[in-house]
Write a protein that holds these residues in place. Structure first.
Motif, PDB file in Angstrom:
ATOM      1  N   VAL A   1       0.840  -1.203   0.000  1.00 30.53           N
ATOM      2  CA  VAL A   1       0.000   0.000   0.000  1.00 30.53           C
ATOM      3  C   VAL A   1       0.874   1.251   0.000  1.00 30.53           C
ATOM      4  CG1 VAL A   1      -1.569   1.379   1.437  1.00 30.53           C
ATOM      5  CG2 VAL A   1      -2.066  -1.036   0.994  1.00 30.53           C
ATOM      6  N   GLY A   2       1.972   1.224   0.748  1.00 32.51           N
ATOM      7  CA  GLY A   2       2.887   2.359   0.739  1.00 32.51           C
ATOM      8  C   GLY A   2       3.413   2.658  -0.647  1.00 32.51           C
ATOM      9  N   TYR A   3       3.750   1.620  -1.392  1.00 30.42           N
ATOM     10  CA  TYR A   3       4.231   1.810  -2.763  1.00 30.42           C
ATOM     11  C   TYR A   3       3.096   2.187  -3.714  1.00 30.42           C
ATOM     12  CZ  TYR A   3       9.064   0.368  -2.143  1.00 30.42           C
ATOM     13  OH  TYR A   3      10.388   0.324  -1.778  1.00 30.42           O
TER      14      TYR A   3
ATOM     15  N   TRP B   1      11.417  -2.231  -4.273  1.00 26.77           N
ATOM     16  CA  TRP B   1      11.131  -3.361  -3.374  1.00 26.77           C
ATOM     17  C   TRP B   1      12.380  -4.234  -3.233  1.00 26.77           C
ATOM     18  CZ3 TRP B   1       5.899  -4.507  -1.703  1.00 26.77           C
ATOM     19  CH2 TRP B   1       5.825  -5.594  -0.825  1.00 26.77           C
ATOM     20  N   ALA B   2      13.072  -4.439  -4.348  1.00 26.33           N
ATOM     21  CA  ALA B   2      14.264  -5.292  -4.319  1.00 26.33           C
ATOM     22  C   ALA B   2      15.226  -4.871  -5.425  1.00 26.33           C
ATOM     23  CB  ALA B   2      13.867  -6.759  -4.509  1.00 26.33           C
TER      24      ALA B   2
ATOM     25  N   LYS C   1       7.108  -1.970   9.804  1.00 21.93           N
ATOM     26  CA  LYS C   1       7.956  -0.895  10.317  1.00 21.93           C
ATOM     27  C   LYS C   1       8.651  -0.112   9.197  1.00 21.93           C
ATOM     28  CE  LYS C   1       8.852  -3.194  14.737  1.00 21.93           C
ATOM     29  NZ  LYS C   1       9.885  -3.812  15.617  1.00 21.93           N
ATOM     30  N   ARG C   2       8.663  -0.665   8.000  1.00 23.23           N
ATOM     31  CA  ARG C   2       9.306   0.006   6.861  1.00 23.23           C
ATOM     32  C   ARG C   2       8.280   0.702   5.951  1.00 23.23           C
ATOM     33  NH1 ARG C   2      14.559  -1.566   5.983  1.00 23.23           N
ATOM     34  NH2 ARG C   2      14.407  -1.255   3.723  1.00 23.23           N
ATOM     35  N   PHE C   3       7.069   0.867   6.460  1.00 27.80           N
ATOM     36  CA  PHE C   3       6.004   1.474   5.672  1.00 27.80           C
ATOM     37  C   PHE C   3       6.382   2.869   5.177  1.00 27.80           C
ATOM     38  CE2 PHE C   3       2.118   4.120   5.567  1.00 27.80           C
ATOM     39  CZ  PHE C   3       1.396   3.446   4.598  1.00 27.80           C
ATOM     40  N   ASP C   4       6.868   3.709   6.054  1.00 32.52           N
ATOM     41  CA  ASP C   4       7.232   5.073   5.654  1.00 32.52           C
ATOM     42  C   ASP C   4       8.403   5.075   4.680  1.00 32.52           C
ATOM     43  OD1 ASP C   4       5.267   6.445   7.184  1.00 32.52           O
ATOM     44  OD2 ASP C   4       6.453   6.094   8.989  1.00 32.52           O
ATOM     45  N   LEU C   5       9.305   4.121   4.814  1.00 38.15           N
ATOM     46  CA  LEU C   5      10.422   4.023   3.871  1.00 38.15           C
ATOM     47  C   LEU C   5       9.916   3.704   2.465  1.00 38.15           C
ATOM     48  CD1 LEU C   5      13.044   2.048   6.006  1.00 38.15           C
ATOM     49  CD2 LEU C   5      13.055   4.484   5.455  1.00 38.15           C
ATOM     50  N   ALA C   6       8.886   2.860   2.384  1.00 33.96           N
ATOM     51  CA  ALA C   6       8.315   2.539   1.072  1.00 33.96           C
ATOM     52  C   ALA C   6       7.754   3.797   0.415  1.00 33.96           C
ATOM     53  CB  ALA C   6       7.227   1.475   1.221  1.00 33.96           C
ATOM     54  N   ILE C   7       7.009   4.582   1.167  1.00 33.04           N
ATOM     55  CA  ILE C   7       6.443   5.816   0.617  1.00 33.04           C
ATOM     56  C   ILE C   7       7.549   6.769   0.174  1.00 33.04           C
ATOM     57  CG2 ILE C   7       5.112   7.895   1.177  1.00 33.04           C
ATOM     58  CD1 ILE C   7       3.439   6.161   3.059  1.00 33.04           C
ATOM     59  N   ASN C   8       8.557   6.924   1.017  1.00 28.66           N
ATOM     60  CA  ASN C   8       9.650   7.847   0.705  1.00 28.66           C
ATOM     61  C   ASN C   8      10.493   7.382  -0.476  1.00 28.66           C
ATOM     62  OD1 ASN C   8       8.887   9.518   2.821  1.00 28.66           O
ATOM     63  ND2 ASN C   8      10.275   8.540   4.281  1.00 28.66           N
ATOM     64  N   ASN C   9      10.332   6.117  -0.837  1.00 27.64           N
ATOM     65  CA  ASN C   9      11.100   5.546  -1.945  1.00 27.64           C
ATOM     66  C   ASN C   9      10.364   5.675  -3.277  1.00 27.64           C
ATOM     67  OD1 ASN C   9      13.411   4.277  -2.935  1.00 27.64           O
ATOM     68  ND2 ASN C   9      12.604   2.215  -2.636  1.00 27.64           N
ATOM     69  N   THR C  10       9.289   6.473  -3.301  1.00 20.61           N
ATOM     70  CA  THR C  10       8.546   6.719  -4.535  1.00 20.61           C
ATOM     71  C   THR C  10       8.690   8.192  -4.923  1.00 20.61           C
ATOM     72  OG1 THR C  10       6.442   7.290  -3.441  1.00 20.61           O
ATOM     73  CG2 THR C  10       6.873   4.952  -3.874  1.00 20.61           C
ATOM     74  N   PRO C  11       8.585   8.510  -6.220  1.00 13.79           N
ATOM     75  CA  PRO C  11       8.759   9.895  -6.655  1.00 13.79           C
ATOM     76  C   PRO C  11       7.756  10.844  -5.997  1.00 13.79           C
ATOM     77  CG  PRO C  11       8.815   8.401  -8.534  1.00 13.79           C
ATOM     78  CD  PRO C  11       8.361   7.597  -7.354  1.00 13.79           C
TER      79      PRO C  11
ATOM     80  N   TYR D   1       0.032   3.629  -3.086  1.00 15.56           N
ATOM     81  CA  TYR D   1      -0.714   4.863  -2.833  1.00 15.56           C
ATOM     82  C   TYR D   1       0.163   6.020  -2.346  1.00 15.56           C
ATOM     83  CZ  TYR D   1      -5.089   2.319  -3.424  1.00 15.56           C
ATOM     84  OH  TYR D   1      -6.125   1.583  -3.944  1.00 15.56           O
ATOM     85  N   GLY D   2       1.376   5.730  -1.924  1.00 17.16           N
ATOM     86  CA  GLY D   2       2.230   6.792  -1.440  1.00 17.16           C
ATOM     87  C   GLY D   2       1.602   7.526  -0.269  1.00 17.16           C
ATOM     88  N   SER D   3       1.748   8.839  -0.252  1.00 19.12           N
ATOM     89  CA  SER D   3       1.254   9.633   0.876  1.00 19.12           C
ATOM     90  C   SER D   3      -0.273   9.676   0.942  1.00 19.12           C
ATOM     91  CB  SER D   3       1.798  11.059   0.779  1.00 19.12           C
ATOM     92  OG  SER D   3       1.379  11.680  -0.425  1.00 19.12           O
ATOM     93  N   LYS D   4      -0.968   9.150  -0.075  1.00 23.87           N
ATOM     94  CA  LYS D   4      -2.427   9.121  -0.069  1.00 23.87           C
ATOM     95  C   LYS D   4      -2.980   7.804   0.478  1.00 23.87           C
ATOM     96  CE  LYS D   4      -2.975  12.429  -3.864  1.00 23.87           C
ATOM     97  NZ  LYS D   4      -3.553  12.671  -5.212  1.00 23.87           N
TER      98      LYS D   4
END
Length: 218
Positions: A111-113, A161-162, A136-146, A115-118
């Motif tokens: 979901v982090g990847y 992701w990998a 615990k890495r949810f915010d890192l996933a969002i921050n890793n998107t444009p 939807y990002g911040s939405k």
């Protein structure tokens, strides 16, 4: 990564996976696939993409068959989340108590990847708790998107992701998604949101998430 209709059923997906699943992992695999489908319908996610990730990240051995990786067997880690190859980071990676919690961790990361911040448009913290509880890495996933806006395709997960040795993580996910489709019976059209009750025909089925709400923590 997002899909609003045309979802496959858990039965179809499990049948496609079953010949590859070790006998002693079949029940755990069934639970994982069941919950992936439930949450994919709830959050408008592509369950095939999630199952392709599941296949790669729990894969092990020369053929990379799923539900065999030590990180899955020992820590219920369905997405190799936090496993970077660095011994210190690997040791600090989040484990999950059971397979159901692990699915919520996998889906939260996705979901982090997607939807990002939405992410709040689909994830109700009153129902499900904070996604950071599950992953615990949810915010890192969002921050890793444009622009923290999420990404759209399997190819966009490459180097996110990998990091794949062939630099083709998205292509390998697509191959596995196509293999699952080829092994399944025809698509079943199901809505992504529960239908409204029809007058005179009783109430709709209970939300499966009602089963876990008493156990959620902030």
């Amino acid at each position: 990564l997002i899909k609003t209709s045309g979802h496959y059923t858990a039965q179809q997906l499990y049948a496609a996976f079953e010949p590859m699943i070790p006998a002693d992992q079949r029940e755990r695999a069934r639970i994982a696939i069941d919950w992936i489908v439930v949450l994919s319908n709830r959050f408008n996610l592509d369950e095939l993409a999630l199952c392709a990730i599941l296949w790669i990240e729990t894969g092990y051995g020369n053929q990379g068959l799923p539900f065999r990786h030590p990180n899955y067997l020992k820590e219920n880690n369905l997405g190799n989340l936090g496993k970077t190859g660095d011994s210190k980071q690997d040791a600090e990676a989040q484990p999950w108590v059971n397979i159901q919690d692990a699915v919520f961790g996998l889906v939260a990361h996705y979901v982090g990847y997607a939807y990002g911040s939405k992410w709040r448009t689909v994830w109700n913290v009153d129902d499900l708790g904070k996604p950071q509880t599950w992953d615990k890495r949810f915010d890192l996933a969002i921050n890793n998107t444009p622009n923290r806006a999420g990404v759209k395709t399997l190819g966009d997960l490459n180097r996110r992701w990998a990091i794949d040795r062939d630099d083709d993580y998205g292509g390998k996910l697509a191959e596995r998604a196509n293999a699952l489709v080829n092994a399944m019976s025809p698509l079943v059209e199901t809505p992504s949101t529960p239908p409204e009750p029809i007058p005179g025909e009783g109430e709709p089925m209970a939300d499966p998430l009602d089963l876990i709400r008493p156990y959620l923590v902030e």
